[in-house]
Design an enzyme around this catalytic site. Structure first.
Site, PDB file in Angstrom:
ATOM      1  N   CYS A  75      35.342  19.818 -14.990  1.00  0.00           N
ATOM      2  CA  CYS A  75      36.848  19.465 -16.006  1.00  0.00           C
ATOM      3  C   CYS A  75      35.590  19.030 -16.386  1.00  0.00           C
ATOM      4  O   CYS A  75      35.575  18.267 -16.801  1.00  0.00           O
ATOM      5  CB  CYS A  75      36.976  18.722 -14.988  1.00  0.00           C
ATOM      6  SG  CYS A  75      39.041  18.377 -15.722  1.00  0.00           S
ATOM      7  N   CYS A 101      37.305  15.035 -16.407  1.00  0.00           N
ATOM      8  CA  CYS A 101      37.016  13.868 -15.564  1.00  0.00           C
ATOM      9  C   CYS A 101      35.755  14.088 -15.321  1.00  0.00           C
ATOM     10  O   CYS A 101      35.283  13.545 -14.689  1.00  0.00           O
ATOM     11  CB  CYS A 101      37.981  13.845 -14.854  1.00  0.00           C
ATOM     12  SG  CYS A 101      37.867  15.545 -13.031  1.00  0.00           S
ATOM     13  N   CYS A 104      43.123  21.328 -11.912  1.00  0.00           N
ATOM     14  CA  CYS A 104      41.359  20.547 -11.195  1.00  0.00           C
ATOM     15  C   CYS A 104      42.505  19.235 -10.325  1.00  0.00           C
ATOM     16  O   CYS A 104      43.047  18.155 -10.643  1.00  0.00           O
ATOM     17  CB  CYS A 104      41.127  19.328 -12.501  1.00  0.00           C
ATOM     18  SG  CYS A 104      40.059  18.088 -11.972  1.00  0.00           S
ATOM     19  N   CYS A 146      42.492  15.578 -11.375  1.00  0.00           N
ATOM     20  CA  CYS A 146      42.900  15.019 -12.638  1.00  0.00           C
ATOM     21  C   CYS A 146      43.756  15.478 -13.081  1.00  0.00           C
ATOM     22  O   CYS A 146      44.949  15.008 -13.974  1.00  0.00           O
ATOM     23  CB  CYS A 146      42.004  14.061 -14.056  1.00  0.00           C
ATOM     24  SG  CYS A 146      41.413  16.180 -14.864  1.00  0.00           S
ATOM     25  N   CYS A 176      41.400  32.675 -13.323  1.00  0.00           N
ATOM     26  CA  CYS A 176      40.924  33.347 -14.965  1.00  0.00           C
ATOM     27  C   CYS A 176      41.655  31.719 -15.688  1.00  0.00           C
ATOM     28  O   CYS A 176      42.649  31.327 -15.629  1.00  0.00           O
ATOM     29  CB  CYS A 176      42.091  33.705 -15.209  1.00  0.00           C
ATOM     30  SG  CYS A 176      42.718  34.889 -17.119  1.00  0.00           S
TER      31      CYS A 176
HETATM   32 ZN   LIG Z   1      39.486  16.777 -14.189  1.00  0.00          ZN
END
Ligand SMILES: [Zn+2]
Length: 133
Positions: free
Chosen positions: A48, A51, A97, A100, A120
């Protein structure tokens, strides 16, 4: 469960590039093919961009022909969450995510066997950490 990673809007703005902020924190979509990872073949883990959580593995990446990086599954259970997205007059499943709440992209059920899922994703929301050689 993973600990939540929470920041204020101002903190995200300071931390991210304008493109990253627009996609990951405002649910934006980057242009097809004009993004970093759609044709990426390097082995590694996609984290990510907000984060640093591990989200996807290059092992599960496949060429969907859509112009966005596509994965058949997340790297582990529970690293992403989903939500219904009614934007643009369509019902789609948004992928976020889990740590976060960054907007990552959408998941569709037309992927390859055995999962038949196609995550995707936006390259902008991801950061590829190449495998150590
Ligand atoms: Zn994240």
């Amino acid at each position: 469960m993973t600990d939540k990673f929470v920041k204020t809007d101002a903190e995200w703005k300071a931390l991210l590039t304008p493109d990253q902020y627009r996609v990951a924190r405002r649910g934006g979509t980057e242009p097809a093919f004009q993004n970093a990872y759609h044709a990426e073949k390097e082995a590694g883990t996609y984290q990510c961009v907000c984060c640093g959580a591990d989200l996807f593995s290059s092992k599960d990446k496949f060429d969907s022909g859509t112009g966005w990086p596509s994965f058949s599954r997340p790297v582990a259970e529970g690293v992403v969450t989903t939500a219904q997205d009614h934007a643009h007059g369509m019902l789609r499943v948004e992928v976020l995510c889990a740590r976060c709440d960054a907007h990552l992209g959408h998941v569709f059920d037309d992927g390859p066997r055995p999962t038949r899922q196609r995550y995707c994703m936006n390259s902008t929301a991801l950061n590829l950490i190449p495998q150590k050689k």
